[in-house]
Design a protein around this motif. Structure first.
Motif, mmCIF file in Angstrom:
data_model
loop_
_atom_site.group_PDB
_atom_site.id
_atom_site.type_symbol
_atom_site.label_atom_id
_atom_site.label_comp_id
_atom_site.label_asym_id
_atom_site.label_seq_id
_atom_site.Cartn_x
_atom_site.Cartn_y
_atom_site.Cartn_z
ATOM 1 N N LEU A 1 3.550 -3.021 -10.375
ATOM 2 C CA LEU A 1 3.926 -3.091 -8.955
ATOM 3 C C LEU A 1 3.181 -4.234 -8.269
ATOM 4 O O LEU A 1 3.755 -4.951 -7.431
ATOM 5 C CB LEU A 1 3.604 -1.769 -8.261
ATOM 6 N N TYR A 2 1.920 -4.428 -8.631
ATOM 7 C CA TYR A 2 1.125 -5.530 -8.082
ATOM 8 C C TYR A 2 1.729 -6.878 -8.458
ATOM 9 O O TYR A 2 1.885 -7.765 -7.613
ATOM 10 C CB TYR A 2 -0.305 -5.415 -8.597
ATOM 11 N N LEU A 3 2.112 -7.041 -9.714
ATOM 12 C CA LEU A 3 2.713 -8.301 -10.145
ATOM 13 C C LEU A 3 4.021 -8.564 -9.395
ATOM 14 O O LEU A 3 4.297 -9.697 -8.972
ATOM 15 C CB LEU A 3 2.961 -8.281 -11.652
ATOM 16 N N GLY A 4 4.838 -7.523 -9.218
ATOM 17 C CA GLY A 4 6.064 -7.684 -8.459
ATOM 18 C C GLY A 4 5.806 -8.030 -7.009
ATOM 19 O O GLY A 4 6.513 -8.862 -6.416
ATOM 20 N N SER A 5 4.782 -7.427 -6.436
ATOM 21 C CA SER A 5 4.441 -7.697 -5.035
ATOM 22 C C SER A 5 3.924 -9.122 -4.862
ATOM 23 O O SER A 5 4.194 -9.764 -3.833
ATOM 24 C CB SER A 5 3.395 -6.687 -4.547
ATOM 25 N N ILE A 6 3.183 -9.628 -5.836
ATOM 26 C CA ILE A 6 2.725 -11.020 -5.784
ATOM 27 C C ILE A 6 3.923 -11.961 -5.720
ATOM 28 O O ILE A 6 3.975 -12.884 -4.890
ATOM 29 C CB ILE A 6 1.847 -11.356 -7.005
ATOM 30 N N PHE B 1 8.628 1.235 -11.970
ATOM 31 C CA PHE B 1 9.345 2.491 -11.766
ATOM 32 C C PHE B 1 9.544 3.219 -13.098
ATOM 33 O O PHE B 1 9.387 4.441 -13.184
ATOM 34 C CB PHE B 1 10.707 2.218 -11.118
ATOM 35 N N ALA B 2 9.879 2.462 -14.138
ATOM 36 C CA ALA B 2 10.096 3.074 -15.448
ATOM 37 C C ALA B 2 8.810 3.720 -15.971
ATOM 38 O O ALA B 2 8.824 4.851 -16.483
ATOM 39 C CB ALA B 2 10.608 2.035 -16.436
ATOM 40 N N LYS B 3 7.693 3.018 -15.824
ATOM 41 C CA LYS B 3 6.410 3.542 -16.293
ATOM 42 C C LYS B 3 5.982 4.782 -15.517
ATOM 43 O O LYS B 3 5.322 5.681 -16.069
ATOM 44 C CB LYS B 3 5.331 2.458 -16.161
ATOM 45 N N ALA B 4 6.341 4.847 -14.212
ATOM 46 C CA ALA B 4 5.936 5.972 -13.374
ATOM 47 C C ALA B 4 6.909 7.141 -13.459
ATOM 48 O O ALA B 4 6.647 8.204 -12.890
ATOM 49 C CB ALA B 4 5.802 5.517 -11.923
ATOM 50 N N GLY B 5 8.030 6.950 -14.137
ATOM 51 C CA GLY B 5 9.011 8.013 -14.235
ATOM 52 C C GLY B 5 9.823 8.202 -12.967
ATOM 53 O O GLY B 5 10.180 9.342 -12.615
ATOM 54 N N ALA B 6 10.129 7.126 -12.272
ATOM 55 C CA ALA B 6 10.897 7.211 -11.032
ATOM 56 C C ALA B 6 12.322 7.676 -11.304
ATOM 57 O O ALA B 6 12.862 7.484 -12.396
ATOM 58 C CB ALA B 6 10.913 5.851 -10.333
ATOM 59 N N TRP C 1 -2.553 -6.866 -2.794
ATOM 60 C CA TRP C 1 -3.607 -6.008 -3.338
ATOM 61 C C TRP C 1 -3.372 -4.533 -3.053
ATOM 62 O O TRP C 1 -3.774 -3.651 -3.824
ATOM 63 C CB TRP C 1 -4.969 -6.440 -2.794
ATOM 64 N N GLY C 2 -2.699 -4.249 -1.951
ATOM 65 C CA GLY C 2 -2.411 -2.859 -1.615
ATOM 66 C C GLY C 2 -1.606 -2.140 -2.688
ATOM 67 O O GLY C 2 -1.653 -0.903 -2.792
ATOM 68 N N ALA C 3 -0.865 -2.887 -3.502
ATOM 69 C CA ALA C 3 -0.112 -2.266 -4.585
ATOM 70 C C ALA C 3 -1.032 -1.590 -5.603
ATOM 71 O O ALA C 3 -0.604 -0.706 -6.344
ATOM 72 C CB ALA C 3 0.767 -3.314 -5.278
ATOM 73 N N CYS D 1 0.841 -1.202 0.000
ATOM 74 C CA CYS D 1 0.000 0.000 0.000
ATOM 75 C C CYS D 1 0.872 1.245 0.000
ATOM 76 O O CYS D 1 0.642 2.189 -0.781
ATOM 77 C CB CYS D 1 -0.904 0.026 1.237
ATOM 78 N N TRP D 2 1.861 1.267 0.870
ATOM 79 C CA TRP D 2 2.747 2.430 0.954
ATOM 80 C C TRP D 2 3.588 2.573 -0.308
ATOM 81 O O TRP D 2 3.817 3.690 -0.780
ATOM 82 C CB TRP D 2 3.639 2.303 2.183
ATOM 83 N N TRP D 3 4.076 1.457 -0.851
ATOM 84 C CA TRP D 3 4.822 1.541 -2.120
ATOM 85 C C TRP D 3 3.950 2.174 -3.202
ATOM 86 O O TRP D 3 4.404 3.021 -3.963
ATOM 87 C CB TRP D 3 5.237 0.150 -2.587
ATOM 88 N N SER D 4 2.707 1.738 -3.268
ATOM 89 C CA SER D 4 1.796 2.229 -4.296
ATOM 90 C C SER D 4 1.498 3.710 -4.111
ATOM 91 O O SER D 4 1.445 4.474 -5.086
ATOM 92 C CB SER D 4 0.503 1.415 -4.262
#
Length: 309
Positions: free
Chosen positions: A192-197, A250-255, A172-174, A48-51
């Protein structure tokens, strides 16, 4: 309730306030919610916090929404407790066959089935009140997870990788942080959800090593049993997918560079866990499992710094 003074479970945090200071009549219910094992709500909270942090990066905000982060904290504690209570209701017969779980409140008689159901409803109500503070899309996203949560306890009876279903629920919090920020869904949150799974499958495989012998006797299926002697390889693949999907998010979000630096430290921590896995060391497996809180906080801190910069 027959034995409110029963000892805490083997994987509980020693000296936890719930065991030291809570009234005797409340202790079995706090154990049912795993309050004395805070690692569970930490692991539910971190995606959740990562998201929320990823959403702030994408939106160019200086930090994740603090109100959302606080609500996620409260909701994670409530819903992790509700999930554990539901899981114990479903598994009360199976738990009597496993050494680590037979002293849980339901199989040991500390809490009645009726009491557990009432307690489940109260925790669910608390989670609902938290969820209703968000926008309509986030509320709908939160409700969409309930089917997976309801399905998970039954999977270990016939599916060799029940940790995948646990991952679908626990990660799910992702999706929630992004939904709460934008009122919609987008690829960074999905990745991010797929990575968290994958992260959940990896760390819960380590956790399942504690029960591998009893699970074989009871006929309980788990990823630890499925991977067998190749458990290091299995967990390593899960963690590799975690880092891969999170890099794409991260790439998609422009991190920025700080997020990637945090991800590198996170990846090093996961690699250290894999190197330390020992199928015959249940206590060591528990320590490695718990260390995922620190790994997740390192990543979150780096993402927050990225927002600030």
């Amino acid at each position: 309730m027959e034995n409110p003074a029963a000892p805490s479970l083997p994987d509980a945090v020693r000296g936890h306030w719930a065991e030291r200071w809570a009234p005797a009549y409340l202790k079995p219910y706090l154990r049912l919610a795993r309050i004395e094992r805070p690692i569970g709500w930490w692991l539910l909270l971190l995606p959740c916090w990562w998201s929320a942090a990823l959403a702030a990066i994408a939106a160019g905000q200086p930090w994740p929404n603090p109100v959302h982060c606080l609500l996620f904290l409260i909701g994670a504690v409530a819903m992790r407790g509700a999930g554990c209570t539901y899981n114990d209701i479903v598994d009360r017969d199976l738990d009597t066959r496993v050494e680590r779980t037979r002293q849980r409140p339901l199989p040991s008689g500390q809490v009645s089935l009726k009491g557990a159901l009432v307690f489940l409803a109260l925790q669910g109500l608390a989670g609902l009140l938290v969820l209703l503070q968000f926008n309509g899309f986030a509320i709908a996203t939160g409700f969409a997870s309930l089917g997976i949560v309801a399905l998970y306890p039954f999977m270990k009876r016939f599916f060799w990788m029940p940790q995948i279903v646990l991952g679908l629920a626990f990660a799910w919090g992702a999706l929630m942080g992004w939904a709460a920020a934008f009122g919609s869904m987008s690829w960074p949150a999905v990745l991010l959800y797929l990575g968290s799974i994958a992260w959940v499958v990896g760390y819960d495989t380590i956790y399942a090593l504690q029960d591998i012998e009893d699970d074989e006797i009871a006929g309980i299926k788990s990823s630890a049993r499925f991977f067998g002697e190749r458990v290091k390889l299995g967990v390593g693949l899960c963690y590799a997918l975690t880092v891969l999907f999170m890099s794409a998010a991260f790439a998609k979000a422009g991190a920025g560079p700080l997020s990637y630096a945090g991800l590198a430290l996170f990846a090093l921590h996961l690699g250290w866990q894999v190197a330390r896995i020992d199928r015959g060391d249940g206590a060591g497996a528990l320590r490695l499992f718990r260390s995922n809180r620190d790994a997740g906080l390192i990543l979150f801190a780096a993402m927050v710094l990225d927002c600030l910069v």
